[in-house]
Motif scaffolding. Structure first.
Motif, PDB file in Angstrom:
ATOM      1  N   LEU A 139       4.709  20.364   4.128  1.00  0.00           N
ATOM      2  CA  LEU A 139       4.821  21.534   4.729  1.00  0.00           C
ATOM      3  C   LEU A 139       4.848  22.833   3.664  1.00  0.00           C
ATOM      4  N   CYS A 140       5.525  22.799   2.921  1.00  0.00           N
ATOM      5  CA  CYS A 140       5.475  23.956   1.896  1.00  0.00           C
ATOM      6  C   CYS A 140       4.179  23.978   1.271  1.00  0.00           C
ATOM      7  N   ILE A 141       3.495  22.981   0.589  1.00  0.00           N
ATOM      8  CA  ILE A 141       2.322  23.054   0.161  1.00  0.00           C
ATOM      9  C   ILE A 141       1.295  23.821   1.038  1.00  0.00           C
ATOM     10  N   GLY A 142       1.364  23.085   2.363  1.00  0.00           N
ATOM     11  CA  GLY A 142       0.404  23.527   3.402  1.00  0.00           C
ATOM     12  C   GLY A 142       0.282  25.238   3.573  1.00  0.00           C
ATOM     13  N   ALA A 143       1.691  25.495   3.644  1.00  0.00           N
ATOM     14  CA  ALA A 143       1.797  27.098   4.112  1.00  0.00           C
ATOM     15  C   ALA A 143       1.393  27.994   2.790  1.00  0.00           C
TER      16      ALA A 143
ATOM     17  N   VAL B 107       0.833  -1.317   0.194  1.00  0.00           N
ATOM     18  CA  VAL B 107       0.026  -0.236  -0.040  1.00  0.00           C
ATOM     19  C   VAL B 107       0.852   1.237   0.100  1.00  0.00           C
ATOM     20  N   GLU B 108       2.111   1.316   1.117  1.00  0.00           N
ATOM     21  CA  GLU B 108       2.853   2.448   1.032  1.00  0.00           C
ATOM     22  C   GLU B 108       3.507   2.736  -0.288  1.00  0.00           C
ATOM     23  N   SER B 109       3.795   1.566  -0.810  1.00  0.00           N
ATOM     24  CA  SER B 109       4.777   1.803  -2.122  1.00  0.00           C
ATOM     25  C   SER B 109       4.197   2.197  -3.322  1.00  0.00           C
ATOM     26  N   VAL B 110       2.749   2.015  -3.372  1.00  0.00           N
ATOM     27  CA  VAL B 110       2.064   2.423  -4.494  1.00  0.00           C
ATOM     28  C   VAL B 110       1.593   3.993  -4.262  1.00  0.00           C
ATOM     29  N   ILE B 111       0.930   4.081  -2.963  1.00  0.00           N
ATOM     30  CA  ILE B 111       0.311   5.383  -2.606  1.00  0.00           C
ATOM     31  C   ILE B 111       1.456   6.448  -2.588  1.00  0.00           C
ATOM     32  N   SER B 112       2.280   6.235  -2.066  1.00  0.00           N
ATOM     33  CA  SER B 112       3.439   7.425  -1.650  1.00  0.00           C
ATOM     34  C   SER B 112       3.945   7.963  -3.106  1.00  0.00           C
ATOM     35  N   THR B 113       4.159   6.975  -4.114  1.00  0.00           N
ATOM     36  CA  THR B 113       4.439   7.370  -5.331  1.00  0.00           C
ATOM     37  C   THR B 113       3.264   8.136  -6.224  1.00  0.00           C
ATOM     38  N   VAL B 114       2.280   7.788  -6.062  1.00  0.00           N
ATOM     39  CA  VAL B 114       1.098   8.483  -6.744  1.00  0.00           C
ATOM     40  C   VAL B 114       0.891   9.874  -6.188  1.00  0.00           C
ATOM     41  N   ILE B 115       0.812   9.767  -4.826  1.00  0.00           N
ATOM     42  CA  ILE B 115       0.485  10.963  -3.991  1.00  0.00           C
ATOM     43  C   ILE B 115       1.593  12.031  -4.271  1.00  0.00           C
ATOM     44  N   MET B 116       2.911  11.895  -4.331  1.00  0.00           N
ATOM     45  CA  MET B 116       3.916  12.840  -4.538  1.00  0.00           C
ATOM     46  C   MET B 116       3.805  13.555  -5.853  1.00  0.00           C
ATOM     47  N   LEU B 117       3.362  12.588  -6.805  1.00  0.00           N
ATOM     48  CA  LEU B 117       3.177  13.134  -8.427  1.00  0.00           C
ATOM     49  C   LEU B 117       1.936  13.979  -8.242  1.00  0.00           C
ATOM     50  N   ALA B 118       0.768  13.912  -7.393  1.00  0.00           N
ATOM     51  CA  ALA B 118      -0.248  14.701  -7.356  1.00  0.00           C
ATOM     52  C   ALA B 118       0.046  15.917  -6.663  1.00  0.00           C
ATOM     53  N   LEU B 119       0.887  15.853  -5.855  1.00  0.00           N
ATOM     54  CA  LEU B 119       1.248  17.175  -5.034  1.00  0.00           C
ATOM     55  C   LEU B 119       2.224  18.030  -5.772  1.00  0.00           C
ATOM     56  N   LEU B 120       3.007  17.274  -6.798  1.00  0.00           N
ATOM     57  CA  LEU B 120       3.878  18.115  -7.629  1.00  0.00           C
ATOM     58  C   LEU B 120       3.293  18.881  -8.470  1.00  0.00           C
ATOM     59  N   TYR B 121       1.912  18.522  -9.025  1.00  0.00           N
ATOM     60  CA  TYR B 121       1.031  19.000  -9.922  1.00  0.00           C
ATOM     61  C   TYR B 121       0.567  20.375  -9.095  1.00  0.00           C
ATOM     62  N   VAL B 122       0.219  20.155  -7.844  1.00  0.00           N
ATOM     63  CA  VAL B 122      -0.725  21.290  -7.042  1.00  0.00           C
ATOM     64  C   VAL B 122       0.500  22.396  -6.803  1.00  0.00           C
ATOM     65  N   PHE B 123       1.687  21.864  -6.408  1.00  0.00           N
ATOM     66  CA  PHE B 123       2.797  23.020  -6.038  1.00  0.00           C
ATOM     67  C   PHE B 123       3.108  23.620  -7.467  1.00  0.00           C
ATOM     68  N   VAL B 124       3.071  23.240  -8.638  1.00  0.00           N
ATOM     69  CA  VAL B 124       3.356  23.792 -10.099  1.00  0.00           C
ATOM     70  C   VAL B 124       2.054  24.761  -9.895  1.00  0.00           C
ATOM     71  N   LEU B 125       0.858  24.175  -9.812  1.00  0.00           N
ATOM     72  CA  LEU B 125      -0.261  24.919  -9.797  1.00  0.00           C
ATOM     73  C   LEU B 125      -0.200  26.515  -8.882  1.00  0.00           C
TER      74      LEU B 125
END
Length: 466
Positions: free
Chosen positions: A275-279, A183-201
């Motif tokens: 933390l960065c995205i939260g702020a 579960v961790e191997s799959v989810i952590s990879t997917v979430i990091m990619l999703a948050l990278l999109y949010v970060f760029v946005l």
């Protein structure tokens, strides 16, 4: 028989002894051939734990009434300092569990005794239950967004989604670390990619307000800076306190230095990013609840659907690592019920933790206070464990004695209880620095108490004060 190493035959004997004493099999030492988590999966586990909405809420708590208490440079300086300390303490406290395969609740007996460890184990289990409910409510909020999109707005009930998600997590957790690994191997990879999109946005659409409210904010290098380090560490205090619960699942043959790296790198990557995205979200929207902030920043139903799905997965990921196994072991220890029953009880207790209170905009600061308060007790406990294992016992402990109902570690050790209370009391004098104050004061107190008090205590057997 004295067991000092993780040799196969010794562990087998310990397992036989513990079974004879009526201990559930989930609490017996893990033998090398039973450990299924490799270094890569172990890093993904901590990556998945760090990428969650709870940590993002801590990032958003830096923005109070539109003003940043710490600017971006102060935030990351505090984060790096905290992560360095966390990784060091993690690698030190996980060593006994890694060498012998025992869980945290059994490790506690070494200092607190069979009866004394009940209180100290509850101080780990209760915060985990609260965080379990908190993460599930965040996930339930995101699941509700998904259902609203699918139903065209016909369904809107966060509590129902919360209960459904909790049921799913209980079912997954029945499989223990076998489920956590994949579960961790799959989810952590997917979430990091999703948050990278949010970060760029956020950078492309809201950079001006983020620069004004956070990056270029004056902030401070004073007490709030050090308080954030303590809050950061307090957020991990419960996890590295029960480090043995995780290291006992890690494959043998990994050096102490490498294990420290297995903590430092994923925590730095995940926690720093989140933390960065939260702020940034709080700066851009003025809202502390990340899920609500996402809905404003990403005004597109398809993207909102995907982001909400990732949030749901993140809640499951962090709960499976940090908030399900530790309280389950505590419940198993105290009630003597089987592992699967204890897992189910943990899930129901999280339902009763009223997590909806913690995610309100007015409660963001309260969440930080909650972390500081319980870490006032957890700092002293981990200090006592480290002093016991490294200073008093020189990394030598009779593991079989830890499983005996009548023996050296039966009853409770008054030195540990008193030192913990002294450390916690000192921590409350300056709650912003609770963890470090409690850690230092409790460690010093424990050394003096073990040396000068209770001369005939059987807990001194095998220590430098015998």
């Amino acid at each position: 028989m004295t067991v000092y190493t993780n040799e196969k035959n010794s562990n087998l004997n310990v397992a036989q002894v513990s079974q004879n004493m009526g201990v559930d099999e989930s609490l017996i030492p893990k033998m090398p051939e039973d450990r299924t988590v490799g270094p890569i999966n172990y890093m993904f586990m901590w990556l998945g734990d760090g990428v969650n909405l709870g940590n993002m809420t801590l990032g958003s708590s830096l923005i109070v009434a539109g003003i940043a208490t710490l600017n971006i440079f102060q935030t990351f300086a505090a984060a790096i300092i905290a992560i360095g300390i966390i990784s060091t303490v993690f690698a030190l406290n996980d060593r006994l569990g890694y060498k012998t395969g025992i869980p945290y609740v059994v490790q506690l007996r070494m200092s607190f005794g069979l009866k004394g460890c009940v209180v100290s184990s509850l101080l780990r289990g209760i915060p985990a239950i609260v965080w379990y409910g908190f993460q599930s409510w965040i996930g339930g909020t995101a699941l509700n967004e998904i259902v609203k999109i699918v139903s065209g707005g016909a369904f809107d009930n966060i509590f129902v989604c919360f209960v459904i998600l909790q049921a799913v997590q209980i079912i997954l957790s029945l499989y223990g670390f076998h489920a956590i690994k994949w579960v961790e191997s799959v989810i952590s990879t997917v979430i990091m990619l999703a948050l990278l999109y949010v970060f760029v946005l956020l950078l492309t659409s809201h950079s001006a307000v983020i620069m004004e409210k956070w990056v270029y904010a004056q902030g401070t290098w004073g007490l709030p800076f050090f308080a954030f380090i303590m809050m950061f560490m307090g957020n991990y205090a419960a996890i590295f306190l029960s480090a043995a619960d995780y290291s006992r699942e890690l494959k043998s043959g990994i050096s102490n230095g490498k294990r420290s790296f297995l903590y430092f790198l994923p925590i730095l990557m995940a926690y720093g990013f989140v933390l960065c995205i939260g702020a940034m979200l709080a700066s851009a929207t003025g809202i502390s609840n990340p899920v609500k902030a996402f809905a404003i920043v990403i005004n597109n139903s398809y993207i909102t659907f995907l982001v909400s799905a990732f949030i749901v997965m993140g809640a499951i990921a962090v709960n499976m690592v940090a908030n399900i196994i530790p309280p389950t072991y505590v419940i198993t220890l105290i009630t003597k019920v089987k592992y699967k029953v204890a897992v189910t009880i943990s899930g129901f207790l999280a339902l009763c933790a009223c997590p909806w209170v913690l995610v309100q905009d007015s409660s963001a600061e309260g969440l930080g206070t909650f972390i500081l308060i319980y870490s006032a007790f957890l700092g002293p406990i981990v200090s006592i464990l480290l002093i016991e294992y490294y200073v008093l016992r020189k990394q030598k402990i009779d593991i079989t004695e830890l499983y005996k109902q009548v023996g050296q570690f039966s009853g409770y050790n008054p030195c540990a209880i008193i030192a913990m209370l002294i450390g916690a009391g000192a921590a409350f004098l300056k709650v912003e620095l609770a963890w470090i104050i409690g850690f230092v004061v409790a460690g010093i107190s424990y050394m003096f108490l073990m040396k000068y008090a209770y001369k005939d205590s059987r807990f001194k057997k095998g220590t430098i004060f015998e």
